[in-house]
Motif scaffolding. Structure first.
Motif, short mmCIF file in Angstrom:
data_model
loop_
_atom_site.label_atom_id
_atom_site.label_comp_id
_atom_site.label_asym_id
_atom_site.label_seq_id
_atom_site.Cartn_x
_atom_site.Cartn_y
_atom_site.Cartn_z
N LYS A 27 15.38 40.45 28.49
CA LYS A 27 14.98 41.34 29.58
C LYS A 27 15.78 41.11 30.86
CE LYS A 27 10.15 41.82 28.06
NZ LYS A 27 8.73 41.64 28.46
N ALA A 28 16.70 40.15 30.83
CA ALA A 28 17.41 39.77 32.06
C ALA A 28 18.17 40.93 32.68
CB ALA A 28 18.37 38.61 31.76
N GLY A 29 18.86 41.71 31.86
CA GLY A 29 19.62 42.84 32.39
C GLY A 29 18.72 43.85 33.07
N ASP A 30 17.57 44.16 32.46
CA ASP A 30 16.64 45.12 33.05
C ASP A 30 16.07 44.60 34.36
OD1 ASP A 30 17.05 46.81 30.92
OD2 ASP A 30 15.31 46.09 29.79
N VAL A 31 15.78 43.30 34.43
CA VAL A 31 15.23 42.72 35.66
C VAL A 31 16.25 42.83 36.79
CG1 VAL A 31 14.45 40.58 36.75
CG2 VAL A 31 13.68 41.15 34.43
N ILE A 32 17.50 42.48 36.50
CA ILE A 32 18.56 42.55 37.52
C ILE A 32 18.76 43.99 37.98
CG2 ILE A 32 21.03 42.24 37.92
CD1 ILE A 32 20.87 39.80 36.05
N ASP A 33 18.81 44.91 37.04
CA ASP A 33 19.00 46.32 37.40
C ASP A 33 17.87 46.84 38.27
OD1 ASP A 33 21.31 46.30 35.93
OD2 ASP A 33 20.44 47.24 34.15
#
Length: 233
Positions: free
Chosen positions: A123-129
């Protein structure tokens, strides 16, 4: 009578000499060797800690503060919606400064540092975005880690002890001795993590065409031991 006294003195002197020899006899010194060993086990990273920045600047300090509070609140809400628990979001630092680099007072800058632990690295990419799209405009560091793994830690400790024992056996053997009992052992443990600093890089939203890809790789669990062995022939 004089002869009798002389015999007593001679006997006493002999007793003192004998006692002195017994008391002053040096104890046999135990020979030892102290070595260090390291054990490293590599496992996949499954967690990511990210430090976001929300920075606002205005000529009025209260306006800068209010604007920052509004944006930070929205960023935190969106990070939660992306799958991060409230307990994993922390205000790491908060600063208000004024630019005095010129001959006149400059703008006020308010910076809120939000530390986020992403336990599901997918989920890291979604959190950063989500954070960037809603006002986060800086990111200072990535810190990858792995959840505690008893089996991996046990393996690292075993490797560390074996490494130390091999070193002790080699050194002792080269000097004509053998290692015997363990007299003392101490351990140092490094948790599975590593960090990457981004030097406070500024972020800009680039729309929703792509999701930010995150490839964490592996982390290392390290155990170090220092062992003292007794030596024998």
């Amino acid at each position: 009578m004089l002869k009798k006294v002389s015999l007593i003195l001679i006997a006493a002197g002999a007793l003192i000499l004998s006692s002195s020899c017994t008391v002053n006899k040096p104890a046999e010194q135990v020979r030892t060797i102290t070595v260090s060993g390291t054990g490293i086990v590599t496992i996949p990273a499954d967690q990511l800690s990210v430090r976001f920045i929300v920075r606002t600047s205005e000529w009025n300090v209260n306006l800068a503060r209010t604007k920052n509070a509004e944006i930070t609140t929205k960023v935190i809400e969106k990070i939660k919606e992306a799958g991060v628990a409230s307990d994993d979001i922390t205000t790491d630092d908060y600063r208000i400064t004024q630019d005095n680099s010129n001959s006149y007072p400059g703008k006020y800058t308010v910076v809120n540092y939000v530390q986020v632990l992403i336990r599901n690295i997918e989920k890291a990419g979604d959190v950063i975005d989500s954070a960037v799209a809603n006002g986060a405009n800086g990111l200072t560091s990535f810190s990858y880690s792995a959840k505690e793994n008893p089996n991996s830690l046990r393996e690292a400790r075993t490797l560390a002890v074996q490494n130390a024992q091999d070193a002790a056996s080699l050194i002792a053997g080269a000097s004509g001795c053998k290692i015997a009992d363990v007299i003392d052992i101490q351990e140092g443990y490094n948790p599975s993590s590593y960090s990457r600093s981004t030097n406070g890089a500024m972020l800009k939203s680039v729309g929703n065409s792509y999701s930010t890809p995150i490839e964490a790789g592996n982390v290392e669990i390290t155990s170090t031991v220092t062992i003292t062995y007794s030596l024998t022939n």
